[in-house]
Design a protein around this motif. Structure first.
Motif, mmCIF file in Angstrom:
data_model
loop_
_atom_site.group_PDB
_atom_site.id
_atom_site.type_symbol
_atom_site.label_atom_id
_atom_site.label_comp_id
_atom_site.label_asym_id
_atom_site.label_seq_id
_atom_site.Cartn_x
_atom_site.Cartn_y
_atom_site.Cartn_z
ATOM 1 N N PHE A 171 0.842 -1.205 0.000
ATOM 2 C CA PHE A 171 0.000 0.000 0.000
ATOM 3 C C PHE A 171 0.877 1.255 0.000
ATOM 4 O O PHE A 171 0.632 2.206 -0.744
ATOM 5 C CB PHE A 171 -0.900 0.025 1.234
ATOM 6 N N ALA A 172 1.889 1.252 0.874
ATOM 7 C CA ALA A 172 2.773 2.418 0.983
ATOM 8 C C ALA A 172 3.567 2.632 -0.304
ATOM 9 O O ALA A 172 3.809 3.778 -0.708
ATOM 10 C CB ALA A 172 3.722 2.230 2.163
ATOM 11 N N ALA A 173 3.976 1.534 -0.961
ATOM 12 C CA ALA A 173 4.701 1.657 -2.231
ATOM 13 C C ALA A 173 3.813 2.305 -3.295
ATOM 14 O O ALA A 173 4.278 3.128 -4.095
ATOM 15 C CB ALA A 173 5.173 0.289 -2.692
ATOM 16 N N ASP A 174 2.525 1.943 -3.305
ATOM 17 C CA ASP A 174 1.587 2.588 -4.228
ATOM 18 C C ASP A 174 1.487 4.088 -3.942
ATOM 19 O O ASP A 174 1.461 4.912 -4.862
ATOM 20 C CB ASP A 174 0.205 1.943 -4.118
ATOM 21 N N ASN A 175 1.404 4.434 -2.678
ATOM 22 C CA ASN A 175 1.324 5.851 -2.301
ATOM 23 C C ASN A 175 2.595 6.607 -2.685
ATOM 24 O O ASN A 175 2.545 7.772 -3.078
ATOM 25 C CB ASN A 175 1.074 5.992 -0.802
ATOM 26 N N LEU A 176 3.743 5.916 -2.547
ATOM 27 C CA LEU A 176 5.001 6.543 -2.928
ATOM 28 C C LEU A 176 5.007 6.891 -4.422
ATOM 29 O O LEU A 176 5.481 7.965 -4.815
ATOM 30 C CB LEU A 176 6.171 5.614 -2.601
ATOM 31 N N CYS A 177 4.470 5.988 -5.243
ATOM 32 C CA CYS A 177 4.445 6.230 -6.692
ATOM 33 C C CYS A 177 3.586 7.446 -7.049
ATOM 34 O O CYS A 177 3.830 8.112 -8.061
ATOM 35 C CB CYS A 177 3.913 4.998 -7.424
ATOM 36 N N LYS A 178 2.593 7.728 -6.204
ATOM 37 C CA LYS A 178 1.705 8.869 -6.471
ATOM 38 C C LYS A 178 2.141 10.126 -5.724
ATOM 39 O O LYS A 178 1.487 11.166 -5.828
ATOM 40 C CB LYS A 178 0.278 8.517 -6.053
ATOM 41 N N SER A 179 3.222 9.993 -4.953
ATOM 42 C CA SER A 179 3.644 11.112 -4.108
ATOM 43 C C SER A 179 4.137 12.283 -4.949
ATOM 44 O O SER A 179 4.838 12.119 -5.943
ATOM 45 C CB SER A 179 4.749 10.653 -3.150
ATOM 46 N N ASP A 181 5.699 14.823 -3.228
ATOM 47 C CA ASP A 181 6.723 15.430 -2.376
ATOM 48 C C ASP A 181 8.096 15.270 -3.028
ATOM 49 O O ASP A 181 8.497 14.172 -3.390
ATOM 50 C CB ASP A 181 6.711 14.756 -0.998
ATOM 51 N N ARG A 182 8.831 16.349 -3.183
ATOM 52 C CA ARG A 182 10.121 16.313 -3.872
ATOM 53 C C ARG A 182 11.318 16.411 -2.919
ATOM 54 O O ARG A 182 12.449 16.606 -3.368
ATOM 55 C CB ARG A 182 10.192 17.460 -4.891
ATOM 56 N N ARG A 183 11.087 16.302 -1.626
ATOM 57 C CA ARG A 183 12.186 16.415 -0.667
ATOM 58 C C ARG A 183 12.895 15.064 -0.526
ATOM 59 O O ARG A 183 12.322 14.105 -0.005
ATOM 60 C CB ARG A 183 11.664 16.892 0.692
ATOM 61 N N LYS A 184 14.153 14.986 -1.008
ATOM 62 C CA LYS A 184 14.885 13.718 -1.039
ATOM 63 C C LYS A 184 15.177 13.188 0.368
ATOM 64 O O LYS A 184 15.272 11.979 0.581
ATOM 65 C CB LYS A 184 16.208 13.907 -1.782
ATOM 66 N N TRP A 185 15.364 14.091 1.311
ATOM 67 C CA TRP A 185 15.760 13.685 2.664
ATOM 68 C C TRP A 185 14.583 13.241 3.520
ATOM 69 O O TRP A 185 14.769 12.769 4.641
ATOM 70 C CB TRP A 185 16.466 14.855 3.364
ATOM 71 N N LEU A 186 13.377 13.385 2.987
ATOM 72 C CA LEU A 186 12.183 13.049 3.764
ATOM 73 C C LEU A 186 11.755 11.620 3.448
ATOM 74 O O LEU A 186 11.451 11.305 2.298
ATOM 75 C CB LEU A 186 11.047 14.016 3.437
ATOM 76 N N PRO A 187 11.748 10.707 4.430
ATOM 77 C CA PRO A 187 11.346 9.317 4.155
ATOM 78 C C PRO A 187 9.847 9.210 3.948
ATOM 79 O O PRO A 187 9.090 10.125 4.286
ATOM 80 C CB PRO A 187 11.780 8.588 5.428
ATOM 81 N N HIS A 188 9.437 8.081 3.392
ATOM 82 C CA HIS A 188 8.014 7.779 3.307
ATOM 83 C C HIS A 188 7.642 7.023 4.580
ATOM 84 O O HIS A 188 8.111 5.913 4.822
ATOM 85 C CB HIS A 188 7.715 6.941 2.067
ATOM 86 N N ALA A 193 7.423 2.396 8.409
ATOM 87 C CA ALA A 193 6.651 1.658 9.409
ATOM 88 C C ALA A 193 6.450 0.210 8.983
ATOM 89 O O ALA A 193 6.570 -0.716 9.802
ATOM 90 C CB ALA A 193 5.300 2.335 9.632
ATOM 91 N N GLY A 194 6.146 -0.010 7.693
ATOM 92 C CA GLY A 194 5.910 -1.367 7.204
ATOM 93 C C GLY A 194 7.136 -2.242 7.337
ATOM 94 O O GLY A 194 7.067 -3.367 7.851
ATOM 95 N N LYS A 229 11.806 8.798 -11.224
ATOM 96 C CA LYS A 229 12.303 7.501 -10.748
ATOM 97 C C LYS A 229 13.470 7.693 -9.790
ATOM 98 O O LYS A 229 13.528 7.058 -8.720
ATOM 99 C CB LYS A 229 12.743 6.636 -11.932
ATOM 100 N N TYR A 230 14.391 8.555 -10.173
ATOM 101 C CA TYR A 230 15.575 8.791 -9.339
ATOM 102 C C TYR A 230 15.170 9.303 -7.961
ATOM 103 O O TYR A 230 15.667 8.822 -6.931
ATOM 104 C CB TYR A 230 16.484 9.805 -10.039
ATOM 105 N N LEU A 231 14.253 10.249 -7.937
ATOM 106 C CA LEU A 231 13.807 10.832 -6.675
ATOM 107 C C LEU A 231 13.092 9.797 -5.817
ATOM 108 O O LEU A 231 13.365 9.657 -4.617
ATOM 109 C CB LEU A 231 12.880 12.016 -6.944
ATOM 110 N N LEU A 232 12.170 9.032 -6.420
ATOM 111 C CA LEU A 232 11.360 8.075 -5.658
ATOM 112 C C LEU A 232 12.201 6.898 -5.165
ATOM 113 O O LEU A 232 11.968 6.392 -4.058
ATOM 114 C CB LEU A 232 10.186 7.593 -6.508
ATOM 115 N N TRP A 233 13.182 6.487 -5.969
ATOM 116 C CA TRP A 233 14.061 5.411 -5.492
ATOM 117 C C TRP A 233 14.892 5.883 -4.300
ATOM 118 O O TRP A 233 15.136 5.113 -3.360
ATOM 119 C CB TRP A 233 14.987 4.933 -6.611
#
Length: 835
Positions: A171-179, A181-188, A193-194, A229-233
């Motif tokens: 679920f969280a990975a799906d949310n990450l793909c739609k995120s 937020d462009r802050r690289k230092w901010l975790p999902h 938690a998962g 992709k680079y940002l989300l990875w």
């Protein structure tokens, strides 16, 4: 009502009905699988490891007041993180600590069933978010709930207890793909938690879970731009790293504890690593794989035809087919498909997609692929011969009929198509689930313990001595009546290799099960004397010499021997390790209890073994083992009185099945060739003694093709089990200052010697003599000790689990960083009005 509202209404009703119906179905299967009067658990791993270790953790917490203690008193002592593999930070274990009046077994059962239900619901809603039809989501979720791996919910619970949190991570990975937020230092936060929950439930499966989520994310990001992709990875890897750092309070000290151990595992051959798994037990039927039915394999094959899912499905198929994938994901320990259980949601995703397209006529059935699916079933039936093979054939038959009917009769007989579809999706998976459960040994709800904690505390008041339970070795090895109880036995995947070698190779404890991982207590006067086992609970008629009965109840006796060695003492009767290593067995057996073995003593005390060889009748043991189990009763040519009779012989066996021989209640076992953790116990040893004289052996042979050779016997007077150089250690009451302090007291040596304990040697001990720190040594091949000079001394021994402080600091820093990030997100959301 407009069309949009009508569709929403129907969708809402479906998403309400199917999860409720799933709950009824799964609970019904669980109810039918567990016999009346039994627990949702196993007599083997669930009860003897998971329940009793969780119960020990709770009692340790209640007695010490610490959720993360340093030391445990199982197995002669050692780092508490030797048993962290069983998850002492899991929600159910933590909950049991705060509900001491509810049985640990009850809490673990409720949690396991709740996790199965939660997993089915989460899978259903995860698939629904992908706009898959409700019925197809329901079918995939039902296949999840009755998959063979759910067998482990009542056996090896860490094989599956992470699955609901893995689904939350998807679920969280799906949310990450739609995120956005462009802050690289901010975790999902959802990913962190998962993965954190996966780690504290079952860190062994974390690598496979990471690969599973990473594979899923890779294909989900196919449509994104390169920069996205680079940002989300980066955010993904940061989130995973943060979850690892948060778990360091558990992982770091556990890793250091694991590095101190050695595990006997049957190494995979080069051919095994490179060979394909033609049985496909990685996906089909096996409770040590995904345990799905043929429809899932068939749908995986069909999804390869679909261009959009072809690369993803091919990768899944390769993971399932090639042994080298299992070998890598298992950390190169062995080739076993259990490491592929984290890929279960992905397989069921492909299954749901394919079923939907089949029902919508968007994909054609393939008879050749259906026939290919039958091949693993035939191979499994021929090679593995599972007890539920009739249901496997039924599964294959229904799949074949379903495909043939859809190909040739679909338009003419729709009711038949619906019936066969339900058979393939629901009936045979349910039958397979029930048939697999029939192979389980479910424990009884009735409490089989004979004595209560109150009785034990009253009858066994000396808390500075050990108490072992010789009866029911599998279920009682880790069981303690109180959190302060000390034991010489332990059954854990992590334990001291030094102690294991002393236990089995020097003291020659009987190897009663098919591995040497479990250090089970049994009658052995040498081990009991050396380990300070003052109290024992055993069956009537199996009392070692030197013990007197304190109480008897329900065929069990509580006995005491106050002549065993204390847990700590001074010793002046020394022998060098070099001299001891030159002794052969069994002469070294009475030497180790009569002298203290040290690396370089200033003065050695000579000792001559009192072992005397004796002659046995040539027909005492059967040279050719029977084809069926058999019991003999043989008369000895002499009477054993105030002596220990030592019997040992070589066992030659090459078969796949285990073989065992039990003499006067003492059992030795040699594991078969296929055992994943072979015990290598080819020398069966029996140390027979009794407070009463005896001259008869009761011998029970298991079935099997094995031969006995090199049969020898020795007698030793019980008076030889004595160390003449013991100087008493006077322990002080630790009171509230205990903490990491294991021993504190005084000792008055009449000459130079050694301070000796029976605390198993490990990194983490600190010793002080008269307030000055001294360097501990390993004495008696496995225990803590150090030299001490003549005179009166004050001695303190502490233990600090290696890596615990560093792990706590890392976890705390990671938590502070996560809290800081959370505060920034909340502040930004409140300032933009999007909170």
């Amino acid at each position: 009502m407009n069309t949009r509202k009508l569709k929403f209404s129907r969708s809402f009703r479906s998403d309400l009905f199917f999860p409720l119906f799933l709950t009824v179905c799964i609970l019904g299967l669980i109810f039918l699988s567990v016999p009346s009067g039994s627990m949702f658990g196993s007599e083997v791993d669930w009860l003897c490891q998971h329940v009793v270790i969780a119960d020990y953790m709770r009692k340790q917490f209640l007695s010490s007041g610490s959720l993360v203690p340093d030391y445990m008193h199982l197995g002669g002592g050692g780092s508490f993180f030797n048993i962290s593999y069983y998850g002492f930070l899991r929600p159910d274990v933590l909950l049991s600590c705060f509900l001491p009046h509810i049985s640990t077994a009850v809490i673990l059962q409720i949690y396991a069933i709740a996790e199965i239900l939660a997993g089915t619901w989460l899978l259903y809603f995860w698939l629904r978010r992908k706009h898959i039809r409700a019925f197809c989501c329901f079918a995939a979720s039902f296949l999840y709930g009755c998959s063979g791996c759910m067998f482990q919910a009542h056996r090896q619970i860490m094989f599956v207890n992470f699955l609901p949190f893995l689904l939350l991570t998807f679920f969280a990975a799906d949310n990450l793909c739609k995120s956005a937020d462009r802050r690289k230092w901010l975790p999902h936060f959802g990913l962190t938690a998962g993965f954190f929950m996966i780690l504290i439930h079952s860190f062994y499966f974390f690598p496979a879970c990471f690969v599973s989520v990473s594979l899923y994310l890779y294909f989900q990001l196919k449509t994104h731009t390169r920069s996205e992709k680079y940002l989300l990875w980066k955010k993904y890897l940061l989130s995973v790293a943060l979850s690892l750092l948060l778990s360091m309070v558990l992982l770091f000290p556990t890793a250091l504890a694991v590095l101190e151990t050695r595990k006997s595992v049957r190494a995979a051959t080069f051919l095994e690593i490179l060979a394909p798994n033609l049985t496909m037990d990685s996906i089909l039927y096996s409770p040590y794989g995904c345990g799905l039915s043929l429809i899932c394999l068939y749908c995986l094959f069909l999804s390869i035809h679909r261009r959009k899912t072809r690369p993803f499905s091919l990768i899944l198929l390769c993971l399932l087919l090639f042994d080298i994938c299992y070998w890598i994901l298992n950390g190169t320990l062995y080739v076993r498909p259990k490491c592929l259980i984290p890929f279960l949601p992905l397989i069921l995703w492909m299954t749901a997609l394919t079923i939907e397209e089949i029902l919508l006529k968007q994909i054609q059935h393939s008879l050749p692929l259906a026939l290919v699916c039958l091949v693993p079933v035939l191979i499994q039936c021929l090679v593995k011969k599972p007890g539920y093979w009739p249901f496997m054939f039924l599964d294959a038959l229904f799949l074949l009929l379903f495909v043939l009917q859809e190909l040739y009769l679909a338009d003419k007989c729709k009711p038949l198509s619906a019936l066969l579809c339900s058979m393939v999706l629901f009936i045979t998976p349910g039958l397979l689930y029930l048939s697999t459960s029939q192979t389980e040994q479910f424990p009884s709800l009735k409490d089989s313990s004979s004595f209560t904690a109150t009785e034990i505390n009253t009858l066994c008041p000396d808390s500075d001595s050990r108490m072992d339970i010789l009866s029911r070795p599998m279920t009682s090895t880790n069981y303690v009546y109180t959190g302060t109880q000390k034991k010489s036995s332990v059954y854990s995947s992590v334990s001291s290799y030094r102690y294991s070698q002393l236990f089995y190779d020097i003291l020659k404890m009987p190897v009663s099960i098919r591995n040497r991982v479990a250090l089970n207590a049994d009658a052995n006067p040498f081990q009991e004397y050396l380990m300070g086992v003052r109290y024992i609970q055993t069956n009537t008629g199996k009392i070692p010499i030197g013990y007197r009965i304190l109480a008897e109840k329900n065929g069990q006796v509580l006995a005491e021997n106050d002549q065993v060695l204390p847990l700590a003492y001074g010793s002046t009767a020394l022998i060098s390790e070099e001299s001891f290593d030159q002794l052969s067995y069994p002469e070294n057996l009475d030497t180790i209890v009569s002298r203290t073995i040290v690396s370089n003593p200033e003065k050695e005390t000579s000792y001559t073994s009192q072992m005397k060889s004796c002659t046995l009748p040539s027909d005492l043991f059967r040279q050719n083992a029977p084809s069926t189990e058999k019991t003999d009763k043989k008369k000895l040519p002499f009477t054993v009185k105030d002596q220990v009779l030592l019997l040992f012989f070589h066992v030659e066996h090459q078969g796949a099945q285990d073989v065992s021989i039990t003499i006067n209640g003492i059992r030795n076992c040699l594991s078969g060739a296929d055992a994943p953790y072979p015990n290598g116990n080819t020398e069966f040893t029996y140390l027979l003694s009794s407070p009463e004289a005896f001259d008869t052996l009761r011998i029970k042979y298991s079935a099997g093709d094995y031969k006995l050779s090199n049969i020898r016997a020795y007698l030793l007077p019980v008076s030889a089990i004595h160390n003449p150089g013991v100087v008493p250690f006077h322990s002080s009451d630790l009171g509230d200052s205990a903490g990491n302090v294991l021993l504190k007291g005084s000792l008055n040596m009449d000459q130079d010697g050694y301070f000796v304990t029976s605390f198993v040697w490990a990194d983490g001990y600190t010793a002080f003599v008269d307030g000055e720190k001294v360097t501990p040594e390993c004495v008696n091949k496995s225990f803590l000790g150090f030299p001490i000079k003549k005179g009166a001394h004050e001695i303190t021994v502490e233990f600090h689990a290696p890596g615990k402080t560093a792990g706590c600091v890392i976890s705390l820093l990671a938590f502070i960083y996560l809290l800081f990030c959370g505060c920034l997100v909340i502040r930004r959301a409140s300032s933009t009005g999007s909170l």
